[in-house]
Motif scaffolding. Structure first.
Motif, mmCIF file in Angstrom:
data_model
loop_
_atom_site.group_PDB
_atom_site.id
_atom_site.type_symbol
_atom_site.label_atom_id
_atom_site.label_comp_id
_atom_site.label_asym_id
_atom_site.label_seq_id
_atom_site.Cartn_x
_atom_site.Cartn_y
_atom_site.Cartn_z
ATOM 1 N N ASP A 1 -17.646 -2.540 -68.411
ATOM 2 C CA ASP A 1 -16.480 -2.246 -67.330
ATOM 3 C C ASP A 1 -15.270 -2.392 -67.750
ATOM 4 O OD1 ASP A 1 -18.745 -0.938 -65.926
ATOM 5 O OD2 ASP A 1 -18.839 -2.469 -64.298
ATOM 6 N N TYR A 2 -15.029 -3.941 -68.182
ATOM 7 C CA TYR A 2 -13.749 -3.972 -68.616
ATOM 8 C C TYR A 2 -13.314 -3.375 -69.813
ATOM 9 C CZ TYR A 2 -13.615 -8.789 -65.978
ATOM 10 O OH TYR A 2 -13.714 -9.452 -64.900
ATOM 11 N N ALA A 3 -14.218 -3.294 -70.924
ATOM 12 C CA ALA A 3 -13.705 -2.360 -71.925
ATOM 13 C C ALA A 3 -13.604 -0.925 -71.672
ATOM 14 C CB ALA A 3 -14.883 -2.405 -73.080
ATOM 15 N N ASP A 4 -14.273 -0.473 -70.936
ATOM 16 C CA ASP A 4 -14.105 1.172 -70.280
ATOM 17 C C ASP A 4 -12.691 1.135 -69.738
ATOM 18 O OD1 ASP A 4 -16.322 1.681 -71.696
ATOM 19 O OD2 ASP A 4 -17.525 2.136 -69.816
ATOM 20 N N ALA A 5 -12.397 0.310 -68.741
ATOM 21 C CA ALA A 5 -10.922 0.168 -68.215
ATOM 22 C C ALA A 5 -9.910 0.170 -69.261
ATOM 23 C CB ALA A 5 -11.111 -1.031 -67.230
ATOM 24 N N VAL A 6 -9.957 -0.772 -70.095
ATOM 25 C CA VAL A 6 -9.017 -0.570 -71.141
ATOM 26 C C VAL A 6 -8.882 0.687 -72.053
ATOM 27 C CG1 VAL A 6 -7.923 -1.826 -72.913
ATOM 28 C CG2 VAL A 6 -9.167 -3.032 -71.434
ATOM 29 N N ALA A 7 -9.786 1.252 -72.115
ATOM 30 C CA ALA A 7 -10.067 2.563 -72.935
ATOM 31 C C ALA A 7 -9.139 3.503 -71.984
ATOM 32 C CB ALA A 7 -11.555 2.871 -73.264
ATOM 33 N N GLY A 8 -9.449 3.418 -70.574
ATOM 34 C CA GLY A 8 -8.893 4.512 -69.617
ATOM 35 C C GLY A 8 -7.408 4.272 -69.833
ATOM 36 N N LEU A 9 -6.851 2.871 -69.929
ATOM 37 C CA LEU A 9 -5.601 2.830 -69.989
ATOM 38 C C LEU A 9 -5.005 3.402 -71.203
ATOM 39 C CD1 LEU A 9 -3.041 1.138 -68.701
ATOM 40 C CD2 LEU A 9 -3.617 -0.529 -70.485
ATOM 41 N N PHE A 10 -5.773 3.478 -72.238
ATOM 42 C CA PHE A 10 -5.323 4.304 -73.449
ATOM 43 C C PHE A 10 -4.642 5.809 -73.200
ATOM 44 C CE2 PHE A 10 -5.967 0.615 -75.870
ATOM 45 C CZ PHE A 10 -5.821 0.686 -77.251
ATOM 46 N N ASP A 11 -5.823 6.311 -72.239
ATOM 47 C CA ASP A 11 -5.726 7.553 -71.716
ATOM 48 C C ASP A 11 -4.479 7.732 -71.114
ATOM 49 O OD1 ASP A 11 -7.922 8.390 -73.071
ATOM 50 O OD2 ASP A 11 -9.292 8.240 -71.450
ATOM 51 N N ASP A 12 -4.316 6.650 -70.005
ATOM 52 C CA ASP A 12 -3.067 6.781 -69.048
ATOM 53 C C ASP A 12 -1.615 6.879 -69.833
ATOM 54 O OD1 ASP A 12 -4.905 6.737 -66.958
ATOM 55 O OD2 ASP A 12 -4.874 4.538 -66.663
ATOM 56 N N LEU A 13 -1.835 6.084 -70.833
ATOM 57 C CA LEU A 13 -0.350 5.566 -71.437
ATOM 58 C C LEU A 13 -0.455 6.576 -72.636
ATOM 59 C CD1 LEU A 13 -0.018 1.776 -71.332
ATOM 60 C CD2 LEU A 13 0.929 3.628 -69.848
ATOM 61 N N ALA A 14 -1.262 7.538 -72.896
ATOM 62 C CA ALA A 14 -1.453 8.470 -74.198
ATOM 63 C C ALA A 14 -1.131 7.525 -75.553
ATOM 64 C CB ALA A 14 -0.114 9.462 -74.280
ATOM 65 N N LEU A 15 -1.890 6.277 -75.642
ATOM 66 C CA LEU A 15 -1.961 5.663 -76.908
ATOM 67 C C LEU A 15 -2.447 6.225 -78.085
ATOM 68 C CD1 LEU A 15 -2.209 2.027 -75.051
ATOM 69 C CD2 LEU A 15 -0.212 3.086 -75.616
ATOM 70 N N PRO A 16 -1.948 6.296 -79.223
ATOM 71 C CA PRO A 16 -2.590 6.690 -80.451
ATOM 72 C C PRO A 16 -3.490 6.031 -81.059
ATOM 73 C CG PRO A 16 -0.277 6.121 -80.915
ATOM 74 C CD PRO A 16 -0.456 5.996 -79.491
ATOM 75 N N PRO A 17 -4.331 6.506 -81.997
ATOM 76 C CA PRO A 17 -5.224 5.579 -82.817
ATOM 77 C C PRO A 17 -4.526 4.537 -83.583
ATOM 78 C CG PRO A 17 -5.770 7.943 -82.817
ATOM 79 C CD PRO A 17 -4.545 7.955 -82.201
#
Length: 259
Positions: free
Chosen positions: A63-79
């Motif tokens: 859950d913690y890891a998925d939440a941070v992955a969701g933040l990547f979506d929220d902030l449109a962070l690139p690879p």
């Protein structure tokens, strides 16, 4: 862009570097790096679910890891984004590499491993039980000893006082749950899935994470390496920020701060 689902602070300019908090603190522990890295990186300092103002939405390391992955979506962070994480955050980063490794590039893990030995597991269970019964203040002294070597703590009372204040503010239910997650942790079977280049930073006198498990993790990762810092405890980014930047600089392409 929607508001981020996690409590974050963003400072600086340059390539993105996501910093994930430890069990013993929140994102404010990374404030010393802001001055060191001014102009080199865009720092995204994250509070995991239940820490700081982040909502209590996690019940597992996944859950913690998925939440941070969701933040990547929220902030449109690139690879091309990199991750730097400490303690609990480093285990979350490893989980993220297992589950979402294509979302980011490199990771620096401070005070990490694949699993804790039985003595470490027992300590986490004891901390959780004591906090359940008596609250965060009951283990604040133990937390400081896990963060800093005794000589540093004695010489830097203001730093210790601030870290103790932050520690006592952590939600006791979140802390106890996270302790039990770390006690049960075993990432060994999934380490072969991680392709992100990884630097494991080891404090030679880390009172929370035995140096041996950091070296073991680096050896077992497909693209891992380790660096050990003499005289340093669990939070080198707080204890010796300039030396810490110098240690990780070659891996992340950072320049030492000019004085």
């Amino acid at each position: 862009m929607a508001s981020p689902r996690l409590d974050v602070k963003i400072v600086g300019e340059g390539d993105n570097l996501v910093l994930i908090n430890a069990l013993l603190s929140d994102r404010t522990a990374y404030e010393p790096l802001a001055g060191c890295l001014a102009g080199q990186r865009r720092l995204i300092m994250v509070n995991l679910p239940g820490f700081g103002a982040s909502p209590k939405t996690a019940k597992s390391l996944d859950d913690y890891a998925d939440a941070v992955a969701g933040l990547f979506d929220d902030l449109a962070l690139p690879p091309s984004t990199d991750i730097l994480a400490n303690g609990l955050g480093s285990f979350v980063a490893l989980k993220m590499a297992i589950r979402h490794g294509d979302r980011f590039r490199k990771m620096v893990l401070v005070g990490s491993g694949a699993a804790f030995p039985e003595a470490g597991q027992a300590t986490f269970r004891a901390l959780a039980g004591k906090v359940d019964a008596e609250g965060m203040a009951a283990v604040a002294g133990a937390a400081i000893k896990r963060m800093f070597p005794d000589d540093y703590a004695a010489a830097n009372p203001a730093v210790v006082a601030e870290r103790e204040r932050v520690f006592k503010s952590i939600d006791p239910d979140v802390f106890a749950m996270s302790c039990r997650l770390l006690a049960a942790l075993d990432l060994g079977p999934d380490l072969h899935k991680i392709r992100n280049p990884t630097l494991v930073v080891i404090g030679a006198v880390d009172g929370a994470t035995p140096p041996s498990i950091g070296h073991d993790l680096a050896r077992r990762l497909p693209d891992g390496r380790a660096i050990e810092m003499a005289g340093v405890g669990h939070v080198p980014h707080v204890q010796v920020p300039d030396e810490f930047i110098a240690a990780i600089g070659p891996f992340l392409g950072l320049k030492a701060r000019q004085r």
